[in-house]
Design an enzyme around this catalytic site. Structure first.
Site, PDB file in Angstrom:
ATOM      1  N   ASP A  47       0.498  -3.929   6.855  1.00  0.00           N
ATOM      2  CA  ASP A  47      -0.897  -3.764   6.464  1.00  0.00           C
ATOM      3  C   ASP A  47      -1.812  -4.075   7.657  1.00  0.00           C
ATOM      4  O   ASP A  47      -1.824  -5.204   8.144  1.00  0.00           O
ATOM      5  CB  ASP A  47      -1.181  -4.729   5.297  1.00  0.00           C
ATOM      6  N   ASP A  48      -2.521  -3.077   8.137  1.00  0.00           N
ATOM      7  CA  ASP A  48      -3.472  -3.265   9.253  1.00  0.00           C
ATOM      8  C   ASP A  48      -2.787  -3.601  10.578  1.00  0.00           C
ATOM      9  O   ASP A  48      -3.378  -4.280  11.426  1.00  0.00           O
ATOM     10  CB  ASP A  48      -4.475  -4.411   8.963  1.00  0.00           C
ATOM     11  N   CYS A  83      -7.157   0.919   4.033  1.00  0.00           N
ATOM     12  CA  CYS A  83      -5.901   0.873   3.285  1.00  0.00           C
ATOM     13  C   CYS A  83      -5.719   1.951   2.235  1.00  0.00           C
ATOM     14  O   CYS A  83      -4.820   2.782   2.320  1.00  0.00           O
ATOM     15  CB  CYS A  83      -5.749  -0.479   2.599  1.00  0.00           C
ATOM     16  N   ASP A 334      -0.436   1.053   7.328  1.00  0.00           N
ATOM     17  CA  ASP A 334      -1.407   1.968   6.708  1.00  0.00           C
ATOM     18  C   ASP A 334      -2.515   2.395   7.666  1.00  0.00           C
ATOM     19  O   ASP A 334      -2.943   3.538   7.685  1.00  0.00           O
ATOM     20  CB  ASP A 334      -1.983   1.380   5.401  1.00  0.00           C
ATOM     21  N   ASN A 335      -2.989   1.460   8.484  1.00  0.00           N
ATOM     22  CA  ASN A 335      -4.018   1.775   9.476  1.00  0.00           C
ATOM     23  C   ASN A 335      -3.947   0.736  10.584  1.00  0.00           C
ATOM     24  O   ASN A 335      -3.232  -0.255  10.460  1.00  0.00           O
ATOM     25  CB  ASN A 335      -5.424   1.792   8.844  1.00  0.00           C
TER      26      ASN A 335
END
Ligand SMILES: *[C@@H]1O[C@H](CO)[C@@H](O)[C@H](O)[C@H]1NC(C)=O
Ligand SMILES: *[C@@H]1O[C@H](CO)[C@@H](O)[C@H](O)[C@H]1NC(C)=O
Ligand SMILES: *[C@@H]1O[C@H](CO)[C@@H](O)[C@H](O)[C@H]1NC(C)=O
Ligand SMILES: *[C@@H]1O[C@H](CO)[C@@H](O)[C@H](O)[C@H]1NC(C)=O
Ligand SMILES: *[C@@H]1O[C@H](CO)[C@@H](O)[C@H](O)[C@H]1NC(C)=O
Length: 582
Positions: A47-48, A83, A334-335
């Site tokens: 995540d991130d 997200c 996700d990013n």
């Protein structure tokens, strides 16, 4: 291509096997010497996690098991740097303007919007189950998937699931999970990523011991290295509202990386402001702000250590079960994330390289070990890629295409694979550190990231003003331009390309230049820069613009839209499928 045919053969074998079970319940051996086994997939989705701030260099076990044993995609991008929209793209193979899940919360995004758009009955895990796969998921699925709405409806398509739920998703030390159709359960005091790891190992065990011997797809989605968010007392109206702070590591990792700092790249807290719109107005950060951001960075690296161990644990178990060589292991996020670049506080939501370039590592059958490629790939490609690897037919409405995984296939597509990523964003920007913790309105934009051997460009249009950022980051220099042509020439081509992409669907997204040049003589920016097209681009084309700034995909705000003028039609032969365009 070889892989797809290979596993298609296996698919019909497996269907026959299931039938045999149903008819006479005879225990047939799970493996058959003549038929290849259908591969499994373990997908780790962080995540991130950035690709540009060197976070992977602090993950020795990912390096050992995945990077050195697999292929690293150096130019892999998310299309929307936040997200939920990014995850919906990942699980549908569609760009956010085609999912219309463009935000983390309703009305424009979040789990309820995903459901309202009809995707819960028609997305990746559902397709996998229909093709005979067992599917397991643990960790964060989407935002706004909460302790209140987790059952209305339950996410479809999973053989086994154990989801993190809002508002406790990002509370590293007090997470709430929800398993299958059970009630949510609190894990107060346990470290979130370690809980995810235990659940992942449990599902792996279930998958391996499936009585029908079905292949499986297991997704493991820990929150590391996302910011920590403590919701506090939900009934309180006081100041203890949701608060972002730096990520929290497991206790055993809390003292690592003393003295490590955010890489001091050219765009780190620069002496002159850069970018467009509100970013142009950011003040240079003072020393205490910079010190905090370095601390924040170390906390991310520390939070990633439990993820690193999780990867090690998964690989060790796959080896023990004897299925490591039949399993693709895919690692992504996700990013991306920025800390201090362009004077930004920690966060994402921007179109900068730090925000959109994300890790993608693939290891598995036929994948070249210890290999890095610069072909351009994006999250719209992942669903098609997985389907192709598993021998499941692709869908015509995918906005992306399968990513090649063998060296031979990668090299074969180096000259022909698209060079663009369609980047889009609607709504607000969020700062996640303790400084300037403001949310910024008016962060809606459309952009193209273009990368080839000869050029590396980022072109962006936002509603406030027309800003052409004709270079990666802000170092605009003529030498980065194609063949020394003036910026305006390049901008005219990029604007036309963006005009096609901003409302593209399926084939138009995959082959946008063909919309502008249906004969097929232009497939890259370099081709389009030919002087004989000057008039076509500089005089005839409509410019991308917005009517007003909206926080979602509101058609009235989006300005003029591309129409095909019937141009593409003659070039789509009867029965031609997009495979022939790959
Ligand atoms: C932990 O989360 C639960 C809800 O799952 C909540 O009831 C409890 O108050 C939280 N504990 C702390 C210390 O915040
Ligand atoms: C440094 O900048 C932060 C964030 O803008 C501000 O809150 C703080 O007061 C500043 N500190 C000093 C010593 O100027
Ligand atoms: C991977 O490649 C690098 C150089 O590209 C080399 O130094 C390293 O030893 C290789 N690792 C393995 C495990 O082959
Ligand atoms: C950059 O390109 C512009 C437009 O072609 C030209 O006017 C300018 O002189 C160039 N600058 C440099 C430093 O080459
Ligand atoms: C996207 O969803 C929003 C919120 O429901 C809606 O207002 C908008 O019209 C939708 N956009 C399109 C293009 O359908």
């Amino acid at each position: 291509m070889f892989l797809a045919k290979f596993f298609l053969g296996a698919l019909s074998f497996s269907a026959g096997l299931d039938l045999a079970f149903a008819q006479n319940e005879i225990q047939t051996p799970l493996t058959n010497q003549d038929a290849p086994r259908r591969p499994n997939v373990v997908f780790i989705l962080t995540d991130d996690q950035d690709a540009r701030l060197e976070s992977l260099q602090y993950m020795p076990l990912v390096k050992k098991h995945l990077i050195e044993q697999g292929t690293y995609y150096n130019k892999h991008y998310c299309t929307t740097a936040i997200c939920c929209p990014s995850r919906v793209t990942l699980w549908t193979g569609k760009t956010p303007h085609n999912t219309n899940v463009t935000d983390v919360n309703p009305p424009y995004g979040g789990y309820p919007k995903f459901v309202a758009q009809g995707f819960n009955d028609d997305y990746f895990p559902v397709w996998l189950q229909q093709s005979g796969y067992n599917t397991y998921y643990t960790g964060k699925l989407f935002n706004a998937h909460t302790v209140n709405n987790y059952h209305s409806p339950y996410p479809s398509g999973f053989t086994g699931s154990d989801f993190l739920l809002d508002p406790y998703t990002y509370d590293y030390l007090n997470s709430t999970f929800q398993r299958n159709d059970e009630e949510p359960r609190s894990y107060e005091g346990k470290y979130s990523t370690d809980v995810v790891a235990e659940k992942a190992y449990g599902f792996l065990d279930d998958a391996v011991h499936d009585t029908k011997g079905k292949p499986f797809f297991l997704t493991v989605a820990p929150i590391g290295p996302h910011s920590n968010i403590v919701v506090g007392d939900m009934s309180s109206t006081k100041a203890d509202r949701p608060g972002f702070s730096e990520p929290i590591s497991a206790k055993r990792h809390q003292s690592l990386f003393e003295g490590v700092k955010v890489p001091r790249t050219e765009n780190f807290n620069p002496g002159h402001s850069s970018g467009a719109n509100w970013i142009l107005e950011l003040p240079q950060q003072n020393q205490s702000n910079v010190d905090y951001n370095d601390h924040y960075y170390r906390q991310r690296l520390r939070a990633l250590q439990a993820v690193d161990e999780l990867v090690d644990g998964l690989v060790a178990r796959l080896k023990e079960y004897g299925i490591l060589d039949d399993t693709y292991i895919v690692y992504s996020s996700d990013n991306g994330f920025h800390i201090g670049q362009h004077r930004l506080q920690p966060g994402k939501t921007c179109g900068y390289e730090e925000d959109i370039n994300v890790p993608l590592i693939v290891r598995g059958p036929g994948v070249t070990p210890n290999y890095t490629t610069d072909i351009v790939t994006s999250h719209t490609d992942l669903a098609p890629t997985f389907l192709e690897l598993l021998g499941i037919p692709l869908r015509d409405d995918f906005d992306g295409k399968p990513i090649p995984v063998t060296k031979a296939e990668i090299e074969a597509t180096e000259q022909t694979r698209r060079e663009h990523v369609n980047v889009e964003y609607w709504g607000i920007a969020i700062s996640e550190g303790i400084h300037q913790p403001l949310t910024r309105e008016h962060n809606t934009y459309k952009a193209i990231r273009l990368s080839s051997v000869d050029y590396s460009l980022y072109y962006s249009v936002d509603p406030g003003q027309l800003n052409n950022l004709l270079a990666s980051s802000d170092s605009v220099s003529n030498k980065t331009l194609v063949a020394g042509l003036p910026k305006e020439k390049v901008a005219s081509r990029l604007d036309a390309l963006l005009f096609v992409l901003k409302s593209c669907q399926g084939l138009t997204c995959r082959e946008p230049w063909r919309q502008l040049h249906p004969i097929g003589d232009v497939n890259t920016l370099a081709d389009a820069l030919d002087a004989r097209f000057d008039d076509f681009y500089e005089a005839e084309q409509t410019r991308v613009r917005y009517e007003f700034c909206a926080n979602g995909y509101i058609i009235d705000a989006e300005g003029p839209m591309w129409e095909t003028h019937g141009l593409a039609a003659p070039y789509m032969r009867d029965g031609a499928s997009w495979d022939e365009w790959v």
